[in-house]
Design a protein around this motif. Structure first.
Motif, PDB file in Angstrom:
ATOM      1  N   ILE A  72       1.476  -0.902  -0.111  1.00 10.86           N
ATOM      2  CA  ILE A  72       0.105  -0.434   0.296  1.00 10.86           C
ATOM      3  C   ILE A  72       0.660   1.004   0.337  1.00 10.86           C
ATOM      4  N   ARG A  73       0.824   1.942  -0.715  1.00  8.38           N
ATOM      5  CA  ARG A  73       1.429   2.971  -0.947  1.00  8.38           C
ATOM      6  C   ARG A  73       0.949   4.399  -0.229  1.00  8.38           C
ATOM      7  N   SER A  74       2.739   5.320  -0.367  1.00  3.43           N
ATOM      8  CA  SER A  74       2.152   5.969   1.477  1.00  3.43           C
ATOM      9  C   SER A  74       0.525   7.193   1.067  1.00  3.43           C
ATOM     10  N   HIS A  75       0.152   7.415  -0.755  1.00  5.21           N
ATOM     11  CA  HIS A  75      -0.841   7.877   0.340  1.00  5.21           C
ATOM     12  C   HIS A  75      -2.017   7.193   0.522  1.00  5.21           C
ATOM     13  N   GLY A  76      -1.916   5.883   0.671  1.00  2.24           N
ATOM     14  CA  GLY A  76      -3.044   5.354   1.351  1.00  2.24           C
ATOM     15  C   GLY A  76      -4.148   4.463   0.707  1.00  2.24           C
ATOM     16  N   VAL A  77      -5.205   4.007   1.137  1.00  2.00           N
ATOM     17  CA  VAL A  77      -5.609   3.554   0.438  1.00  2.00           C
ATOM     18  C   VAL A  77      -7.055   3.484   1.658  1.00  2.00           C
ATOM     19  N   PRO A  78      -8.470   3.228   1.124  1.00  2.00           N
ATOM     20  CA  PRO A  78      -9.937   2.975   2.114  1.00  2.00           C
ATOM     21  C   PRO A  78      -9.771   1.959   2.597  1.00  2.00           C
ATOM     22  N   GLU A  79     -10.604   1.998   3.884  1.00  2.00           N
ATOM     23  CA  GLU A  79     -10.541   1.060   5.365  1.00  2.00           C
ATOM     24  C   GLU A  79     -10.970  -0.373   4.287  1.00  2.00           C
ATOM     25  N   GLU A  80     -11.198  -0.195   3.614  1.00  2.97           N
ATOM     26  CA  GLU A  80     -11.913  -2.032   2.532  1.00  2.97           C
ATOM     27  C   GLU A  80     -11.237  -2.611   1.772  1.00  2.97           C
ATOM     28  N   VAL A  81      -9.953  -1.794   1.737  1.00  2.00           N
ATOM     29  CA  VAL A  81      -9.267  -2.316   0.599  1.00  2.00           C
ATOM     30  C   VAL A  81      -8.216  -3.079   1.904  1.00  2.00           C
ATOM     31  N   TYR A  82      -8.135  -2.894   2.852  1.00  2.00           N
ATOM     32  CA  TYR A  82      -7.357  -3.907   4.239  1.00  2.00           C
ATOM     33  C   TYR A  82      -7.860  -5.522   4.015  1.00  2.00           C
ATOM     34  N   GLU A  83      -9.633  -4.828   4.281  1.00  2.00           N
ATOM     35  CA  GLU A  83     -10.331  -6.412   4.432  1.00  2.00           C
ATOM     36  C   GLU A  83     -10.730  -7.171   3.039  1.00  2.00           C
ATOM     37  N   LYS A  84     -10.300  -6.857   2.087  1.00  2.59           N
ATOM     38  CA  LYS A  84     -10.726  -7.725   1.294  1.00  2.59           C
ATOM     39  C   LYS A  84      -8.861  -7.965   0.966  1.00  2.59           C
ATOM     40  N   ALA A  85      -7.666  -7.592   1.207  1.00  3.92           N
ATOM     41  CA  ALA A  85      -6.160  -8.124   0.969  1.00  3.92           C
ATOM     42  C   ALA A  85      -7.144  -9.660   1.815  1.00  3.92           C
ATOM     43  N   LYS A  86      -7.463  -9.032   3.173  1.00  2.00           N
ATOM     44  CA  LYS A  86      -7.075  -9.863   3.648  1.00  2.00           C
ATOM     45  C   LYS A  86      -7.816 -11.252   3.703  1.00  2.00           C
TER      46      LYS A  86
END
Ligand code: SF4
Length: 280
Positions: A72-86
């Motif tokens: 995940i790059r320095s700009h950051g991503v929405p919370e849902e991206v972490y959930e989807k990746a997990k």
């Protein structure tokens, strides 16, 4: 030829941290998984191509991969991206800049206790899209004082800013919003790295005969540096991405050249260019 490098130029703290994290991950022993970045790691085609050669591929969406390590790059991503990746079982390497992470935490905390989140920023910018994703994509996003006129009374406001917005705009918007609410929590989340780079570029451009701006023409902070140089000397500002693009013949006629670089220009590229210019 005399060459002067701007006092503040090149990688900011957040980008440098991201690059170092990626390189150390890449060099880990026994790494058997493929590395991906969600979007280009930084706005620099040269660096992105180098990373690709080393096996780090940029993808636009998590749906494009089924396994491996997602950066995940320095700009950051929405919370849902972490959930989807997990859910997909991907390993996450999070290089979100700590300054951006702070904004994400603020909007999440205040959203959960009933505040309306207002972000001063560009709605299409990945950092803003990411921040909005920490308050259920319900933030009001504004980037001009005119847009605050369309906002009617809001009970409770939490106001934050994209890290690269001008402080003057944030103050103006915040003042206007004060009259439209009973409760406003204001967080000046602007990062000074951008302002320092712009100020030192402006000061240097006034001192030299011509400016060379190093960076990618897709990077908004690099374009801003070029704009500043153009405003001081319209005919003597040159944007290049790498040493191969140096307009040597045009630069030969100047005695003193200033060099500045956007937040995603690596130090090794800046160093190479300064050395070549000194030889002219
Ligand atoms: S500009 Fe500031 S907020 Fe953005 S990545 Fe760099 S240090 Fe972090």
């Amino acid at each position: 030829m005399k060459v002067i490098l701007a006092e503040h130029s090149g990688f900011c703290f957040g980008v440098e941290k991201a690059i170092n994290t990626v390189f150390s991950k890449m060099n880990e022993e026994n790494i058997d998984k493929r590395l991906y970045t969600l979007g280009p790691l930084i706005h620099n085609t040269h660096v992105v191509n180098e990373l690709e050669k080393k096996g780090i591929k940029a993808v636009d969406d998590l749906d494009d991969i089924s396994n491996g390590i997602i950066i995940i790059r320095s700009h950051g991503v929405p919370e849902e991206v972490y959930e989807k990746a997990k859910l997909k079982g991907l390993e996450i390497v999070d290089t979100t800049c700590p300054y951006v992470k702070r904004i994400q935490n603020i909007v999440k905390d205040y959203y959960l206790i009933g505040y309306t989140i207002i972000i001063v920023g560009s709605p299409d910018h990945p950092e803003v899209i990411g921040i909005n994703g920490w308050c259920n994509n319900e933030a009001i996003i504004i980037n001009s004082i005119d847009q605050t006129k369309n906002i009617s009374f809001i009970d409770k406001i939490c106001l934050v800013s994209q890290t690269t917005m001008p402080i003057e705009l944030f103050c103006e918007i915040s003042k206007d919003l004060e009259n439209k609410t009973n409760d406003i929590k204001k967080f000046d989340t602007i990062c000074t790295a951008t302002k320092r780079r712009q100020d030192s570029t402006r000061n240097l451009a006034k001192e030299v005969d011509a400016m060379v701006v190093i960076g990618d023409n897709h990077s908004s902070n690099t374009k801003k540096l070029l704009e500043i140089c153009h405003s001081i000397n319209p005919d003597a500002a040159f944007l290049i991405q790498s040493k191969d693009e140096l307009p040597i013949d045009q630069l030969k006629k100047y005695n003193v050249i200033g060099v500045t670089a956007g937040a995603s220009a690596p130090s090794w590229i800046i160093k190479d260019i300064v050395e070549i210019l000194k030889e002219i």
